[in-house]
Design a protein around this motif. Sequence first.
Motif, PDB file in Angstrom:
ATOM      1  N   UNK A   1       0.839  -1.196   0.000  1.00  7.87           N
ATOM      2  CA  UNK A   1       0.000   0.000   0.000  1.00  7.87           C
ATOM      3  C   UNK A   1       0.875   1.247   0.000  1.00  7.87           C
TER       4      UNK A   1
ATOM      5  N   UNK B   1      -0.125   4.335   1.710  1.00  7.38           N
ATOM      6  CA  UNK B   1      -0.294   4.301   3.154  1.00  7.38           C
ATOM      7  C   UNK B   1       0.987   4.591   3.922  1.00  7.38           C
TER       8      UNK B   1
ATOM      9  N   UNK C   1       1.269   7.423   6.450  1.00  7.76           N
ATOM     10  CA  UNK C   1       0.341   7.270   7.573  1.00  7.76           C
ATOM     11  C   UNK C   1       0.825   6.241   8.581  1.00  7.76           C
TER      12      UNK C   1
ATOM     13  N   UNK D   1      -0.977   6.825  12.201  1.00  7.36           N
ATOM     14  CA  UNK D   1      -2.405   6.568  11.963  1.00  7.36           C
ATOM     15  C   UNK D   1      -2.653   5.093  11.672  1.00  7.36           C
ATOM     16  N   UNK D   2      -1.783   4.529  10.861  1.00 11.70           N
ATOM     17  CA  UNK D   2      -1.858   3.093  10.583  1.00 11.70           C
ATOM     18  C   UNK D   2      -0.837   2.424  11.491  1.00 11.70           C
TER      19      UNK D   2
ATOM     20  N   UNK E   1      -0.443  -4.257   7.730  1.00 13.67           N
ATOM     21  CA  UNK E   1      -1.618  -3.859   6.957  1.00 13.67           C
ATOM     22  C   UNK E   1      -1.246  -3.262   5.606  1.00 13.67           C
TER      23      UNK E   1
ATOM     24  N   UNK F   1      -6.836  -0.186   5.000  1.00 13.95           N
ATOM     25  CA  UNK F   1      -5.736  -0.138   5.961  1.00 13.95           C
ATOM     26  C   UNK F   1      -5.664   1.194   6.708  1.00 13.95           C
ATOM     27  N   UNK F   2      -6.479   2.159   6.284  1.00 19.87           N
ATOM     28  CA  UNK F   2      -6.513   3.455   6.968  1.00 19.87           C
ATOM     29  C   UNK F   2      -7.683   3.439   7.955  1.00 19.87           C
ATOM     30  N   UNK F   3      -7.483   3.970   9.165  1.00 13.51           N
ATOM     31  CA  UNK F   3      -8.537   3.852  10.190  1.00 13.51           C
ATOM     32  C   UNK F   3      -9.886   4.431   9.743  1.00 13.51           C
TER      33      UNK F   3
ATOM     34  N   UNK G   1      -8.861   9.749  -4.834  1.00 18.21           N
ATOM     35  CA  UNK G   1      -8.330   8.687  -4.014  1.00 18.21           C
ATOM     36  C   UNK G   1      -7.117   9.135  -3.206  1.00 18.21           C
TER      37      UNK G   1
ATOM     38  N   UNK H   1      -5.786   7.481   0.914  1.00 17.27           N
ATOM     39  CA  UNK H   1      -6.301   6.515   1.896  1.00 17.27           C
ATOM     40  C   UNK H   1      -7.429   7.026   2.795  1.00 17.27           C
TER      41      UNK H   1
END
Lengths: 567, 567
Positions: free
Chosen positions: A41, A44, A47, A52-53, A58, B388-390, B446, B448
């Motif tokens: 990802x 991601x 993050x 955050x992640x 993940x 995968x992002x909260x 787009x 996350x």
Amino acid sequence: MTKILIVGGVAGGASAAARARRLSESAQIIMFERGNFVSFANCGLPYHIGGDIKDRSKLLLQTPDSFLARFNVDVRVMNEVTGIDRQNKTVTVKNLLDGSEYNENYDFLLLSPGAAPVIPPIPGIDNPLTHSLRNIPDMDRIIDTIRMNKPEHATVIGGGFIGLEMMEAFHQLGIKTTLIEMANQVMTPVDREMAGFVHAEIREKGIDLRLGVALEAVEFMPNVSVASQDAGEPVAHQHLEGELKLSLNNGEQLTTDLLIMAVGVRPETTLAAEAGLKVGELGGIWTNAQMQTSDPSIFAVGDAVETQNFVTGQPSLVPLAGPANRQGRMAADNMLGRSETYQGTQGTAICKVFDLAVASTGTNEKQLQREGIGYEKVFVHAASHAGYYPGAEIVSFKMLFDPQSGKIFGAQAVGRDGIDKRIDVMAVAQRAGMTVEQLQHLELTYAPPYGSAKDVINQAAFVASNIIKGDATPIHFDEIDHLTDDQILLDVRNPGELENIGYLEGAVNIPVDQLRQRINELPKDKEIVVYCAVGLRGNVAYRQLVNNGFKARNLIGGYRTYQFANA
Amino acid sequence: MTKILIVGGVAGGASAAARARRLSESAQIIMFERGNFVSFANCGLPYHIGGDIKDRSKLLLQTPDSFLARFNVDVRVMNEVTGIDRQNKTVTVKNLLDGSEYNENYDFLLLSPGAAPVIPPIPGIDNPLTHSLRNIPDMDRIIDTIRMNKPEHATVIGGGFIGLEMMEAFHQLGIKTTLIEMANQVMTPVDREMAGFVHAEIREKGIDLRLGVALEAVEFMPNVSVASQDAGEPVAHQHLEGELKLSLNNGEQLTTDLLIMAVGVRPETTLAAEAGLKVGELGGIWTNAQMQTSDPSIFAVGDAVETQNFVTGQPSLVPLAGPANRQGRMAADNMLGRSETYQGTQGTAICKVFDLAVASTGTNEKQLQREGIGYEKVFVHAASHAGYYPGAEIVSFKMLFDPQSGKIFGAQAVGRDGIDKRIDVMAVAQRAGMTVEQLQHLELTYAPPYGSAKDVINQAAFVASNIIKGDATPIHFDEIDHLTDDQILLDVRNPGELENIGYLEGAVNIPVDQLRQRINELPKDKEIVVYCAVGLRGNVAYRQLVNNGFKARNLIGGYRTYQFANA
């Protein structure tokens, strides 16, 4: 049996492999990835750095094993394709683990090598405290540096997506941050005046934002050596305590504990170019609409290729995940005998910047000017949902269009709520070929928690249609500082607003609700430049004036647009 | 000088008045409202009762004074237009404050009388503890009843927008609530299986939801009398302590402290009908696309009129604020010499139900069946943003389309995040005439926190296109209970999922990642009905099976669609 080789195992490559298998059980599919990870990802990474992640795993969406089990794809990580023999339809592959080389033949080859961070040749830039962020090892290195060096100050060079996201990650970790951007704005997909809202947000969070400044030199001043062979770095890049002295092109100097280079990416075209495949004028691999390169047996997708700009038809480089995924799927279709065509890239994009979202689709004003395309623009600032329902936030919205045909050129939005939705609506409308007049009729979801009976988009369409029909004569924020003696400024807000928010120097103040009574205070021989907070009351006043025989123009987007344009 | 009379001062009427003034300074504009309030936030009423909107004055968007000051509109509240003399172009107006009557002539008359709550002739329904909710006095009466009687239990009849919103308001106030709906589902704009998600949410919050049951009789059992003349009620409706005994058509009885009737609204057509204006077959005022009634000097807009259904072209009654506002604006344009045409109503709608949003646009399956229109459908359950992002939540999405042409018939969505956005995207795509194939190419925002590289809508378009191209043979949730001996069920999820979530009786379980090894366990002479959680792995397995010469179908939307269909 068709044999398909895929170079690159992330967005485009992984999508192609999965789609190819769904279309054909018998195809032989091999996916080469010179890194250690496939299908991770990408978006991601910042993050996870920021916290955050929480869970690193993940970010690893697929593994070679899971790809094999589900799609019967032979995934070879740490295997780099180093050459293409188009004549014999084979590639040379180097196993990076043991250095061995081997050949693999193909019926179709798909190139999805991505793009690499641009590292400008700045003196001293190659030092252990300077990182870029593109993949999992990059991320791990940054996290290691933070964990071991406990930096108090970080500097990010570049105000694009990655730069902004890294700035926010550092801020979340309690690290004081400087963001340096060479242009006079961050987030270049939007225009300068829309970026102003972002600048205000960034500064409000305590970030040291410096615009129009470039990094000229870096000096590494080591302190104690802290080896980090665990992170798999070459010795030169082992984490070292110390600091960096940055020299900027305005003469300023800056000391920082960690430097992120995020000035952009460049398509990975070495393999394609060496094989004699056509490379476009912007430096991306050339493909036709079927995602086929100049060699019909070789396809290419993702950040490495040039695609057609949806609005201008010109080649464009748009390194985004959505297009890469769809192109990969399409390339698989076409390799296996279908005929799917890619229909141009709008460059729809969004970025979270603290509590704001900033997003855009289509072309911006800078691009339209560069291409010499005539356009008109409107600004609307309206509530994200019914103002009387809690949580409504202002959506600041800009729309660019052809004043003759009504064709949508692009849209931009900034705000704390409902930004993604508005730009999605515009992206669909633009792709469908709707005009701004047609946007008046859009029937969008409305209930107080979600929208307004007249949505931001409807309102923007009303303003644009008024301009097209001659019901409104606009004036824009960038003309306000150049008024002539034949123009006078009329502020139609209430006196309290002028006091609290500010006003344009020299403006006469007549609140809109008093205008009918006081209209004779205004001259008929001058053009009256009306403005209010966002343009709505300004329009009411404007209409009253012109219907009473005055010459007038209304400041589109009102004082709010003017105010943030230079933030 | 054009003289325009407007009957009704809320959404459509108020929009028309404001627009008319912007177009013409000289027009005389009089707006009659038989109630005490103009331009109030109709849609906000339940939220003030429930406490989300604390300040009652926020619901009063305009007053007669503010309308006069800004738009020079003569607003006459408590003035009811009781008759139209079309010959002489005059109306008779009754001043409800003093009972006097007068005439007013017009060049153009705009009818925007709205719709009134339907109160079925149920024995005992006319009692002081039974209310409907349409305007500010209704709201005030309900609030007074709650304040004075402190009800412990409330009953809402009708599971439409108002019914659901009142249910939630009572729940927020700590009042135990029963919701009774005659149909087998709430929120009839969506189909039964999508309403299942809403039913589950409603029950989870502790609401006593009763479907397929009707109220047959009400018995008022007074306790102590508590006069409430302050609320301006007739004596018969003064708030009284006491309770209601409700008799339902299934023989059940129920005791409640407060009853809300929210079974729907009926267009207010008395004035129009008495004047001989054409009334449509659904009971709304007939208009042409210019919002002109059968009398060219009289226009009509809003909840009182029939509009053309965007998909079917048939007349429809859609009492929603968005269309009313736009129609009002358009009617003003046309009264003042423009030519604007209303382009049909999709009925785009959304409702908040506790933490869920449920929304739809276009026609639903029930309507398509009723009209005898051939269709196909897909269901997708996908994350509202990158998983995968909260904070990612499942968007449950249904799309209806023409399997020949790919034309979009309608879309429905339910979930905790991103529902408004997806239905807005579909509403635009449908209005623009896009096909489901074209939706594959949509380039939506787009990052996350906001979306996925392949959005829910892209995914639904992929599934629909697979069906259209013959790459997928669907089976739907409503066929699963009617399989023949020539079909077998194959569950391709992991065993843990079957255990935790449930499974279809009689299914063979082979996880998708083991299917290639175990494919010979399956019979070639039967049709294999594959399913997984949401349909994605099912499709991978389905493709593997058909590419290996098996007969197969994939359960579209997977077990999740089946599971909630009967909730």
